[in-house]
Design a protein around this motif. Structure first.
Motif, PDB file in Angstrom:
ATOM      1  N   ILE A   8       4.636   1.541  26.416  1.00 28.69           N
ATOM      2  CA  ILE A   8       3.424   1.188  27.258  1.00 28.69           C
ATOM      3  C   ILE A   8       2.891   2.550  27.650  1.00 28.69           C
ATOM      4  N   GLY A   9       1.830   3.461  27.187  1.00 26.10           N
ATOM      5  CA  GLY A   9       1.723   4.536  27.841  1.00 26.10           C
ATOM      6  C   GLY A   9       0.205   4.405  28.636  1.00 26.10           C
ATOM      7  N   PRO A  10      -0.133   5.267  29.221  1.00 27.59           N
ATOM      8  CA  PRO A  10      -1.463   5.280  29.927  1.00 27.59           C
ATOM      9  C   PRO A  10      -2.551   5.035  29.021  1.00 27.59           C
ATOM     10  N   SER A  11      -2.691   5.300  27.726  1.00 18.81           N
ATOM     11  CA  SER A  11      -3.492   5.203  26.774  1.00 18.81           C
ATOM     12  C   SER A  11      -2.844   5.048  25.292  1.00 18.81           C
ATOM     13  N   ASP A  12      -3.606   4.566  24.123  1.00 18.28           N
ATOM     14  CA  ASP A  12      -2.830   4.694  22.777  1.00 18.28           C
ATOM     15  C   ASP A  12      -2.503   6.038  22.382  1.00 18.28           C
ATOM     16  N   ALA A  13      -3.478   7.085  22.803  1.00 25.33           N
ATOM     17  CA  ALA A  13      -3.139   8.531  22.397  1.00 25.33           C
ATOM     18  C   ALA A  13      -1.781   8.984  23.070  1.00 25.33           C
ATOM     19  N   GLU A  14      -1.811   8.803  24.305  1.00 28.94           N
ATOM     20  CA  GLU A  14      -0.742   9.246  25.098  1.00 28.94           C
ATOM     21  C   GLU A  14       0.678   8.637  24.615  1.00 28.94           C
ATOM     22  N   ALA A  15       0.479   7.256  24.698  1.00 30.60           N
ATOM     23  CA  ALA A  15       1.890   6.475  24.124  1.00 30.60           C
ATOM     24  C   ALA A  15       2.208   6.989  22.982  1.00 30.60           C
ATOM     25  N   VAL A  63       5.173  -2.864  19.946  1.00 29.49           N
ATOM     26  CA  VAL A  63       4.390  -3.071  21.258  1.00 29.49           C
ATOM     27  C   VAL A  63       4.100  -1.743  21.587  1.00 29.49           C
ATOM     28  N   PHE A  64       3.421  -0.850  21.082  1.00 29.05           N
ATOM     29  CA  PHE A  64       3.022   0.580  21.270  1.00 29.05           C
ATOM     30  C   PHE A  64       1.603   0.653  21.425  1.00 29.05           C
ATOM     31  N   GLY A  65       1.219   1.476  22.554  1.00 30.47           N
ATOM     32  CA  GLY A  65      -0.015   1.876  23.020  1.00 30.47           C
ATOM     33  C   GLY A  65      -0.247   1.903  24.247  1.00 30.47           C
ATOM     34  N   GLY A  66      -1.562   2.082  24.650  1.00 35.33           N
ATOM     35  CA  GLY A  66      -2.018   1.620  26.185  1.00 35.33           C
ATOM     36  C   GLY A  66      -2.020   0.209  26.490  1.00 35.33           C
ATOM     37  N   PRO A  67      -2.042  -0.272  27.781  1.00 43.08           N
ATOM     38  CA  PRO A  67      -2.082  -1.532  28.158  1.00 43.08           C
ATOM     39  C   PRO A  67      -2.853  -2.337  27.694  1.00 43.08           C
TER      40      PRO A  67
END
Length: 344
Positions: free
Chosen positions: A237-244, A291-295
């Motif tokens: 879980i990253g800050p956003s989809d792109a950052e993740a 389960v990859f991406g932003g929250p």
């Protein structure tokens, strides 16, 4: 819905550090999982390779976790039961149950690699056939006094097995099934909890298999509502989809390379290319298998998993492919603080 912290490490020495550093990081992750309110901890047994091989004995680390945690259930996912003497497994997990004040879960399965069986002088070909009898022996060891055993696959002279677990009549038992319909049905008939890995196939393919388990539970007179369907998915879980994606992509594909190596697939084969594409980061996100991406995206994926698979208990693997400890802990925190509260 319950959520577990699931450790299936693919060891990258140049990123994860030497063994003492790796184990210190795992203990820090376990502490964080307890503090963040995860419901369970799961450790998986592997041997002789960087794919999981730094966890050869789940009961050892579970015993350590028992002294550092107070609330999480402590599970093996799995102990490779047919490779070991079932009385030894009964003894070890009864000890962990006592050390944890009654929080242990025994997860049992055949495992994934014949080499491990060969090294430990155990028979791979009959492993799945021996599994139910081995489980019967463990339950008998946990719940009665002195006994002897003369079964199809095992025989023991009269023994009394100590200690007895704290949980009565015994700790819960979870058993793995992934493809074979008979395995799903066997687990249901026997009234065990189910462990399965939908992301290896797809969530949609796995749902009818889970339904076979439910049907077998019901036909054998067991309560479907009282049994877990436990699944595991990789998570970042990253800050956003792109950052993740930027932060996790290389680490997940490094994990994928370990998995392909463990499967012993020829690099130029059709099977290798199929699995390579199936485990691609973007394909995992597209199909709700990672389960990859932003929250917000991760909450949507988990809701989809719960709806399609029918799971009641999800284990999430946050540490994979040498991922930086700071990123692992931050991903765990985002899940607990932002994703879990947003779930249906």
């Amino acid at each position: 819905m319950k959520f577990g912290y699931y450790l299936l490490n693919t060891y990258v020495p140049e990123l994860d550090g030497e063994s003492p550093e790796l184990y210190a990081r795992w203990l820090e992750q376990i502490d964080a999982a307890e503090d963040l309110g995860f419901d369970s901890l799961w450790l998986t047994e592997h041997h002789f390779r960087y794919f999981g091989g730094m966890m050869p004995s789940p009961s050892v680390l579970l015993a350590a976790a028992a002294q550092r945690t107070r609330n999480m259930r402590l599970g093996a996912a799995v102990s490779i039961l047919p490779m070991h003497n079932p009385l030894r497994i009964a003894e070890e997990f009864a000890m962990v149950d006592l050390l944890s004040n009654g929080r242990v879960i025994l997860g049992a399965g055949r495992g994934m690699h014949p080499t491990e069986y060969k090294v430990f002088n155990a028979d791979w070909d009959t492993a799945q056939l021996r599994l139910p009898e081995a489980l019967d022996i463990i339950v008998r060891a946990w719940t009665g006094g002195e006994f002897e055993w003369a079964g199809k696959h095992y025989s023991f002279p009269k023994v009394a097995v100590y200690p007895k677990p704290m949980q009565k009549p015994h700790p819960p038992i979870y058993v793995t099934a992934n493809k074979d319909p008979e395995s799903f049905q066997m687990i249901g008939r026997r009234g065990h909890h189910l462990m399965t890995l939908p992301w290896i196939a797809t969530n949609e393919i796995q749902r009818p298999r889970v339904e076979q388990y439910w049907n077998a539970l019901d036909e054998a007179g067991h309560s479907v509502a009282e049994k877990d369907v436990f699944v595991m998915y990789p998570a970042y879980i990253g800050p956003s989809d792109a950052e993740a994606r930027a932060e996790a992509l290389d680490h997940w594909h490094r994990w994928r390379a370990f998995a392909l190596s463990a499967l012993n697939l020829e690099p130029n084969s059709e099977a290798y290319q199929r699995v390579l594409a199936h485990l691609d980061y973007d394909a995992m996100v597209r199909d709700s298998r990672g389960v990859f991406g932003g929250p917000e995206t991760c909450a949507t994926i988990i809701n989809r998993i719960a709806e399609v698979v029918g799971t009641t208990h999800i284990g999430l693997t946050f540490h994979f492919g040498g991922l930086n400890q700071g990123k692992v802990l931050k991903s765990m925190e985002r899940f607990a603080r932002q994703v879990r509260p947003a779930l249906r």
